[in-house]
Design a protein around this motif. Structure first.
Motif, PDB file in Angstrom:
ATOM      1  N   PRO A  83      36.031  43.174  42.590  1.00  0.00           N
ATOM      2  CA  PRO A  83      34.914  42.326  42.149  1.00  0.00           C
ATOM      3  C   PRO A  83      33.963  42.990  41.153  1.00  0.00           C
ATOM      4  O   PRO A  83      33.258  42.306  40.421  1.00  0.00           O
ATOM      5  N   GLU A  84      33.961  44.315  41.087  1.00  0.00           N
ATOM      6  CA  GLU A  84      33.033  45.029  40.205  1.00  0.00           C
ATOM      7  C   GLU A  84      33.657  45.425  38.869  1.00  0.00           C
ATOM      8  O   GLU A  84      33.017  46.110  38.075  1.00  0.00           O
ATOM      9  N   VAL A  85      34.895  45.006  38.635  1.00  0.00           N
ATOM     10  CA  VAL A  85      35.637  45.410  37.443  1.00  0.00           C
ATOM     11  C   VAL A  85      36.021  44.159  36.646  1.00  0.00           C
ATOM     12  O   VAL A  85      36.227  43.099  37.221  1.00  0.00           O
ATOM     13  N   ALA A  86      36.146  44.301  35.334  1.00  0.00           N
ATOM     14  CA  ALA A  86      36.602  43.186  34.487  1.00  0.00           C
ATOM     15  C   ALA A  86      38.088  42.985  34.762  1.00  0.00           C
ATOM     16  O   ALA A  86      38.957  43.521  34.071  1.00  0.00           O
ATOM     17  N   SER A  87      38.386  42.234  35.818  1.00  0.00           N
ATOM     18  CA  SER A  87      39.750  42.047  36.290  1.00  0.00           C
ATOM     19  C   SER A  87      39.980  40.603  36.690  1.00  0.00           C
ATOM     20  O   SER A  87      39.067  39.927  37.158  1.00  0.00           O
ATOM     21  N   ILE A 112      48.510  37.097  29.670  1.00  0.00           N
ATOM     22  CA  ILE A 112      48.088  38.499  29.692  1.00  0.00           C
ATOM     23  C   ILE A 112      47.417  38.864  28.375  1.00  0.00           C
ATOM     24  O   ILE A 112      46.353  39.496  28.353  1.00  0.00           O
ATOM     25  N   ARG A 113      48.028  38.477  27.266  1.00  0.00           N
ATOM     26  CA  ARG A 113      47.425  38.742  25.946  1.00  0.00           C
ATOM     27  C   ARG A 113      46.033  38.147  25.881  1.00  0.00           C
ATOM     28  O   ARG A 113      45.075  38.792  25.467  1.00  0.00           O
ATOM     29  N   PHE A 114      45.903  36.898  26.297  1.00  0.00           N
ATOM     30  CA  PHE A 114      44.610  36.224  26.300  1.00  0.00           C
ATOM     31  C   PHE A 114      43.606  36.992  27.168  1.00  0.00           C
ATOM     32  O   PHE A 114      42.460  37.198  26.767  1.00  0.00           O
ATOM     33  N   GLY A 115      44.044  37.419  28.341  1.00  0.00           N
ATOM     34  CA  GLY A 115      43.152  38.145  29.241  1.00  0.00           C
ATOM     35  C   GLY A 115      42.621  39.424  28.633  1.00  0.00           C
ATOM     36  O   GLY A 115      41.419  39.705  28.698  1.00  0.00           O
ATOM     37  N   PHE A 116      43.488  40.199  28.036  1.00  0.00           N
ATOM     38  CA  PHE A 116      43.057  41.478  27.466  1.00  0.00           C
ATOM     39  C   PHE A 116      42.324  41.311  26.135  1.00  0.00           C
ATOM     40  O   PHE A 116      41.295  41.936  25.903  1.00  0.00           O
ATOM     41  N   GLU A 117      42.833  40.463  25.250  1.00  0.00           N
ATOM     42  CA  GLU A 117      42.226  40.337  23.924  1.00  0.00           C
ATOM     43  C   GLU A 117      40.983  39.453  23.911  1.00  0.00           C
ATOM     44  O   GLU A 117      40.011  39.767  23.230  1.00  0.00           O
ATOM     45  N   GLU A 118      41.011  38.351  24.626  1.00  0.00           N
ATOM     46  CA  GLU A 118      39.918  37.391  24.507  1.00  0.00           C
ATOM     47  C   GLU A 118      38.928  37.434  25.668  1.00  0.00           C
ATOM     48  O   GLU A 118      37.747  37.212  25.457  1.00  0.00           O
ATOM     49  N   LEU A 119      39.416  37.714  26.881  1.00  0.00           N
ATOM     50  CA  LEU A 119      38.492  37.837  28.016  1.00  0.00           C
ATOM     51  C   LEU A 119      37.989  39.265  28.168  1.00  0.00           C
ATOM     52  O   LEU A 119      37.107  39.521  28.985  1.00  0.00           O
ATOM     53  N   LYS A 120      38.584  40.189  27.409  1.00  0.00           N
ATOM     54  CA  LYS A 120      38.185  41.608  27.428  1.00  0.00           C
ATOM     55  C   LYS A 120      38.339  42.224  28.813  1.00  0.00           C
ATOM     56  O   LYS A 120      37.509  43.025  29.260  1.00  0.00           O
ATOM     57  N   LEU A 121      39.418  41.870  29.494  1.00  0.00           N
ATOM     58  CA  LEU A 121      39.674  42.425  30.818  1.00  0.00           C
ATOM     59  C   LEU A 121      40.093  43.889  30.699  1.00  0.00           C
ATOM     60  O   LEU A 121      40.654  44.310  29.690  1.00  0.00           O
ATOM     61  N   GLU A 122      39.855  44.649  31.760  1.00  0.00           N
ATOM     62  CA  GLU A 122      40.281  46.041  31.845  1.00  0.00           C
ATOM     63  C   GLU A 122      41.608  46.161  32.587  1.00  0.00           C
ATOM     64  O   GLU A 122      42.357  47.106  32.365  1.00  0.00           O
ATOM     65  N   ILE A 123      41.856  45.208  33.500  1.00  0.00           N
ATOM     66  CA  ILE A 123      43.036  45.255  34.346  1.00  0.00           C
ATOM     67  C   ILE A 123      43.393  43.826  34.788  1.00  0.00           C
ATOM     68  O   ILE A 123      42.500  42.994  34.966  1.00  0.00           O
ATOM     69  N   ILE A 124      44.674  43.568  34.914  1.00  0.00           N
ATOM     70  CA  ILE A 124      45.159  42.297  35.467  1.00  0.00           C
ATOM     71  C   ILE A 124      46.053  42.647  36.648  1.00  0.00           C
ATOM     72  O   ILE A 124      46.909  43.534  36.554  1.00  0.00           O
ATOM     73  N   ALA A 125      45.828  41.976  37.749  1.00  0.00           N
ATOM     74  CA  ALA A 125      46.597  42.211  38.970  1.00  0.00           C
ATOM     75  C   ALA A 125      47.489  41.011  39.252  1.00  0.00           C
ATOM     76  O   ALA A 125      47.258  39.916  38.736  1.00  0.00           O
ATOM     77  N   ILE A 126      48.501  41.231  40.073  1.00  0.00           N
ATOM     78  CA  ILE A 126      49.335  40.143  40.568  1.00  0.00           C
ATOM     79  C   ILE A 126      49.954  40.602  41.880  1.00  0.00           C
ATOM     80  O   ILE A 126      50.289  41.773  42.041  1.00  0.00           O
ATOM     81  N   CYS A 127      50.068  39.681  42.808  1.00  0.00           N
ATOM     82  CA  CYS A 127      50.720  39.962  44.090  1.00  0.00           C
ATOM     83  C   CYS A 127      51.773  38.892  44.332  1.00  0.00           C
ATOM     84  O   CYS A 127      51.622  37.753  43.886  1.00  0.00           O
ATOM     85  N   THR A 128      52.825  39.271  45.036  1.00  0.00           N
ATOM     86  CA  THR A 128      53.877  38.330  45.382  1.00  0.00           C
ATOM     87  C   THR A 128      54.398  38.664  46.773  1.00  0.00           C
ATOM     88  O   THR A 128      54.175  39.771  47.272  1.00  0.00           O
TER      89      THR A 128
END
Length: 178
Positions: A83-87, A112-128
């Motif tokens: 919650p404290e990270v751009a994720s 993913i591209r949108f998340g990193f380039e446009e939302l300026k995320l630091e990390i993207i997670a996924i669980c399955t």
């Protein structure tokens, strides 16, 4: 929400009018249970899920450009573990007759591209789920790194509790892959 395009797909925000298209694939018992949700019972249930979940979490409809058919959904939802990270956490579903064609990998790479380039995320997670091998292949093709199993953490529609295989992708890792 911004409309995203790939070679074969258009990702656009969900609308209530998408309920029939969602129901067409989400009623299939081979689709939802892999992700922990029950097959949709009717169009009304699909409409309610669009309103309560997809519109709130800003999910995209995945539409095939060639046919105009709604074939799936994809979203960058809030990441509860960071919650404290751009994720954000990536989530998706795809009609069974579209499996094995690379469509979800294509849609995920664009999200993913949108998340990193446009939302300026630091990390993207996924669980399955531990047995969802198709999803794990998409995750690995997109460059995510395996973090491990979170045990007994995910209650599914039938009340049982599952483990989750967790992965993440740092922006720096994504940039190095490009």
């Amino acid at each position: 929400m911004k409309i995203l395009e790939t070679e074969r797909l258009r990702l656009r925000p969900f609308e209530l009018g998408d309920a029939e298209g969602l129901y067409a694939y989400a009623k299939n018992p081979n689709v939802g249970p892999h992700a922990g949700w029950k097959p949709h019972a009717d169009v009304a249930e699909s409409r309610q899920i669009i309103e309560d979940l997809f519109m709130v979490n800003q999910a995209w409809v995945i539409v095939q450009k060639e046919t105009g058919r709604l074939v799936g959904s994809i979203a960058l939802e809030p990441d509860k573990r960071r919650p404290e990270v751009a994720s954000r956490e990536l989530g998706y579903s795809l009609a069974e007759d579209c499996w094995g064609q690379g469509l979800m990998t294509e849609a995920a790479q664009e999200a993913i591209r949108f998340g990193f380039e446009e939302l300026k995320l630091e990390i993207i997670a996924i669980c399955t789920g531990p047995t969802n091998e198709r999803s794990a292949r998409v995750i690995e093709k997109c460059g995510f790194q395996y973090e491990g199993i979170t045990r007994h953490c995910y209650k599914i529609y039938d009340g049982s509790v599952r483990d989750s295989r967790c992965y993440s992708l740092l922006k720096s890792e994504w940039e190095a892959q490009r």
